[in-house]
Design an enzyme around this catalytic site. Structure first.
Site, PDB file in Angstrom:
ATOM      1  N   HIS A 148     -41.242  59.762  35.224  1.00 63.84           N
ATOM      2  CA  HIS A 148     -40.359  58.822  35.915  1.00 63.84           C
ATOM      3  C   HIS A 148     -40.730  57.387  35.554  1.00 63.84           C
ATOM      4  O   HIS A 148     -39.875  56.528  35.426  1.00 63.84           O
ATOM      5  CB  HIS A 148     -40.451  59.024  37.425  1.00 63.84           C
ATOM      6  CG  HIS A 148     -39.869  60.322  37.871  1.00 63.84           C
ATOM      7  ND1 HIS A 148     -39.817  60.699  39.190  1.00 63.84           N
ATOM      8  CD2 HIS A 148     -39.302  61.348  37.179  1.00 63.84           C
ATOM      9  CE1 HIS A 148     -39.259  61.893  39.291  1.00 63.84           C
ATOM     10  NE2 HIS A 148     -38.947  62.300  38.079  1.00 63.84           N
ATOM     11  N   ASP A 160     -43.410  63.464  36.889  1.00 68.23           N
ATOM     12  CA  ASP A 160     -43.269  62.277  37.736  1.00 68.23           C
ATOM     13  C   ASP A 160     -43.905  61.124  36.973  1.00 68.23           C
ATOM     14  O   ASP A 160     -43.841  61.102  35.755  1.00 68.23           O
ATOM     15  CB  ASP A 160     -43.907  62.511  39.113  1.00 68.23           C
ATOM     16  CG  ASP A 160     -43.259  61.677  40.215  1.00 68.23           C
ATOM     17  OD1 ASP A 160     -42.987  60.489  39.956  1.00 68.23           O
ATOM     18  OD2 ASP A 160     -43.021  62.194  41.312  1.00 68.23           O
TER      19      ASP A 160
END
Length: 518
Positions: free
Chosen positions: A329, A295
Site C-alpha cells: 500500500h 500492506d
C-alpha cells in the site's frame, strides 16, 4: 577505488554495502573474491558473505570487471563459544512432528556467544522465545514453519503488573496495549541476538486461518512472525520471511537494530501483512531488503494517544537504504499510529515498484501534541508504476472514530493536546515513471499546517493509460487520474526543478501556502 562499507559481522557472516549513487542494484558488474577464491558476481549494492568460520581473518575484494577498479578489505569474523545443532536436542525437521520443545531446549541450553544451528529440514513449531547473547542460524534449505492452531499459541497480555511502567507494556496491537498471540519468534528484553542464514521462516498463514476475518479478534489478536519487545542489539540477516499472520517484523520500544538482505514476502491481498514496522524504536538500519507484501512495506510507528500519554517513546534515527519495495500500500510509510513522534528518518537509494504510494505520511487529529513528525529525508529513489508517489495526509480515517467530523473537518479547529505536528520534509533526486493517480497529495491541518516541504530534482511522468483511483485514505476525496501535485495547508514550500509530464491537470495546485521559498 570502489568504496565499501562493512555493515555487519557475525561469527558466520559478513555483510558489505557498495557506496555509490545507484538504487538497490549495483551500478556495474562486480566480481567478489574471498581469500582469492572467485565467489561469482555481485549484482546488488548490499551483499552478504555466508558460511564463514568463526574468529577467522578473511581477505575480501571486489572488482569492477568493466573498469578494473577494485577494493580489498581484511575482516575477522566474531568468535563463537559453542555450536548447537537442534537435531541433537530431538528436533526432527520433517514438517509433521512438532519440534517446538526441542528448539526451545536448544536455545535455552546455548551458552552466551554460542550458535544454534538448523540444518536442512522443515521444523514445524509453535512460538519460540529468544534469549540474549546467541546467534540463530537457519542453514540452506531449513524452514521454520508455523503451526495453524491458534488455540495452542501462548498469549501475551497487553500489560502486566509491574513496578516500572516501561516494563509493563507487553502485547501490542495497532499502537495500543492489547493481548496478542505470541509470535513465531518472540524476543522480550533480549540483547545481542543474531538471526542469520540462508533459510526461511514461514508463518504458514492463509485465508482459511489467520487471514480469515482479519479485523475480528478471536481469543487474542493475530501474531507477527518476529516480535521484539524492549530488545537491544539485534541483527536479522539474509533469510526469507513469508506468509505472516499480520505485520511480519514488529520491533517495539527497541534499539540498535539491523535488518540486512532480507526477503520479506506476503501475498498482495493478505490483510495487514506489513513488512517491517519499527514502533517507538531508536537507531534502526534497514539495508538491502526486498519487500513484496499485502500492506505497507515499511511502516514507522510510535503508538496511539493513550499509549503515548503513559509512555511517550518516539521512533528516531532510522536509516533505510538500497531496498526494493513492491506491491505494498505504501513503500516507506510514517504513521498513522505515531503519537510518540517520528524523527530523523533517512530513505536513500531505494526502488519502489507498483506500490500504491511511495513516500507516505499519515496522521490525524487525535494523535496528540507528542505526535511530532520531523526531519524526514528521502533521496535517490526510483519509482515505477507507483499510483501516487508522495502523500502527506493529515485526515487519515482509521480507528473507530476515523470518519467523525472531528477527524475529517477541513475547518480550522482549536489546537489542543490532541493536535499532531508535521515539521520538515525533504524530497530530493527522485524519478517516478508511469505514475497513475496524482504526482503528490499533501494536505495539512488548517490549524497546524505542515511546517516545510522541500522538493528538489523530482521528475514524474504519468502513464497515459492510467486509471482513476483515490490519492489517499480520507473522507470526501474524489478519485483522480494523472493529477499534478495537490498542495494544501503548508507554511513553507520550496520547489526546485520539479517536472511533471503527461498530467491531465495543472502540474501544481497550491492552496493556503504561507510562503514559497526560491
Amino acid at each position: 577505488m570502489i568504496k565499501l562499507n562493512v555493515v555487519s559481522i557475525t561469527s558466520r557472516t559478513i555483510s558489505i554495502e557498495i557506496d555509490n549513487c545507484e538504487s538497490y542494484y549495483a551500478d556495474s558488474k562486480y566480481i567478489l573474491y574471498v581469500n582469492s577464491v572467485n565467489l561469482g558476481s555481485v549484482d546488488k549494492n548490499v551483499f552478504t558473505i555466508k558460511n564463514l568460520d568463526p574468529d577467522k581473518e578473511y581477505s575480501i575484494s571486489i572488482k569492477n570487471i568493466e573498469t578494473d577498479d577494485a577494493n580489498q578489505l581484511v575482516i575477522r569474523t566474531k568468535p563463537e563459544t559453542a555450536y548447537i545443532n537442534v537435531k541433537d536436542f530431538g528436533a526432527v525437521g520433517d514438517g509433521k512432528r512438532l519440534d517446538t520443545f526441542s528448539i526451545q531446549a536448544a536455545i535455552m541450553a546455548c551458552p552466551d556467544g554460542g550458535r544454534v544451528y538448523f540444518p536442512e529440514g522443515v521444523y514445524l513449531t509453535y512460538p519460540i522465545f529468544l534469549k540474549s547473547n546467541i546467534t540463530i542460524e537457519l542453514g540452506k534449505g531449513a524452514v521454520l514453519l508455523g503451526t495453524k492452531e491458534r488455540e495452542m499459541y501462548p498469549i501475551l497480555p497487553g500489560e502486566i503488573d509491574c513496578k516500572k511502567i516501561e516494563d509493563s507494556y507487553l502485547g501490542s496491537w495497532e499502537g495500543e496495549a492489547k493481548e496478542i498471540f505470541a509470535s513465531l519468534i518472540t524476543g522480550i528484553g533480549v540483547e545481542n541476538v543474531n538471526i542469520i542464514g540462508e533459510g526461511t521462516i514461514d508463518g504458514n498463514s492463509s485465508f482459511d486461518t489467520w487471514w480469515h476475518d482479519a479485523k475480528v479478534k478471536r481469543i487474542a489478536w493475530r501474531p507477527r512472525i518476529v516480535y521484539l519487545n524492549k530488545c537491544k542489539n539485534v541483527l536479522i540477516e539474509g533469510i526469507t520471511i513469508k506468509n505472516s499472520p499480520s505485520w511480519t517484523i514488529h520491533p517495539l520500544m527497541s534499539q540498535n537494530l539491523k535488518f540486512i538482505n532480507l526477503n520479506i514476502e506476503n501475498p498482495k491481498d493478505a490483510p495487514n501483512t506489513d513488512g517491517l514496522d519499527p514502533e517507538s524504536c531508536k537507531d534502526v538500519v534497514i539495508l538491502g531488503t526486498r519487500f513484496s507484501v499485502g500492506d505497507d512495506c515499511i511502516a514507522i510507528k510510535s503508538g496511539k494517544l493513550a499509549t503515548s500519554r503513559k509512555l511517550p517513546v518516539p521512533s528516531e534515527n532510522l536509516y533505510i537504504r538500497n531496498c526494493l519495495m513492491e506491491y505494498g500500500h505504501g513503500a516507506v510509510v510514517i504513521g498513522s499510529e505515531m503519537s510518540g513522534g517520528v524523527k530523523n528518518v533517512h530513505v536513500d537509494r531505494c526502488v519502489f515498484r507498483k506500490t500504491d504510494r511511495g513516500i507516505r505520511i499519515k496522521t490525524r487529529r487525535g494523535r496528540g501534541k507528542t505526535g511530532v513528525i520531523d526531519e524526514i529525508h528521502a533521496s535517490n529513489i526510483k519509482m515505477d508504476k507507483v499510483l501516487t508517489p508522495f502523500t502527506i495526509n493529515s485526515f487519515y480515517f482509521c480507528d473507530m472514530d476515523g470518519k467523525t467530523e472531528y477527524v475529517w473537518s477541513k475547518e480550522k479547529l482549536p489546537v489542543d493536546d490532541r493536535t499532531p505536528y508535521i515539521g520538515n520534509i525533504y524530497l530530493k533526486d527522485i524519478t517516478c515513471n508511469d505514475a497513475q493517480v496524482a504526482a503528490g497529495y499533501m494536505y495539512g491541518l488548517p490549524e497546524r499546517k505542515i511546517e516545510k516541504v522541500t522538493m528538489e530534482n523530482i521528475y514524474i511522468k504519468f502513464d497515459l493509460n492510467a486509471k482513476p483511483d483515490y490519492p489517499e485514505m480520507l473522507s470526501f476525496v474524489d478519485e483522480m487520474c494523472r493529477n499534478g501535485f495537490y498542495l494544501n495547508n503548508i507554511k513553507k514550500l520550496r520547489l526546485k526543478n520539479v517536472i511533471v509530464e503527461n498530467a491531465s491537470t495543472e502540474p501544481f495546485i497550491k492552496l493556503n501556502i504561507d510562503e514559497e521559498i526560491q
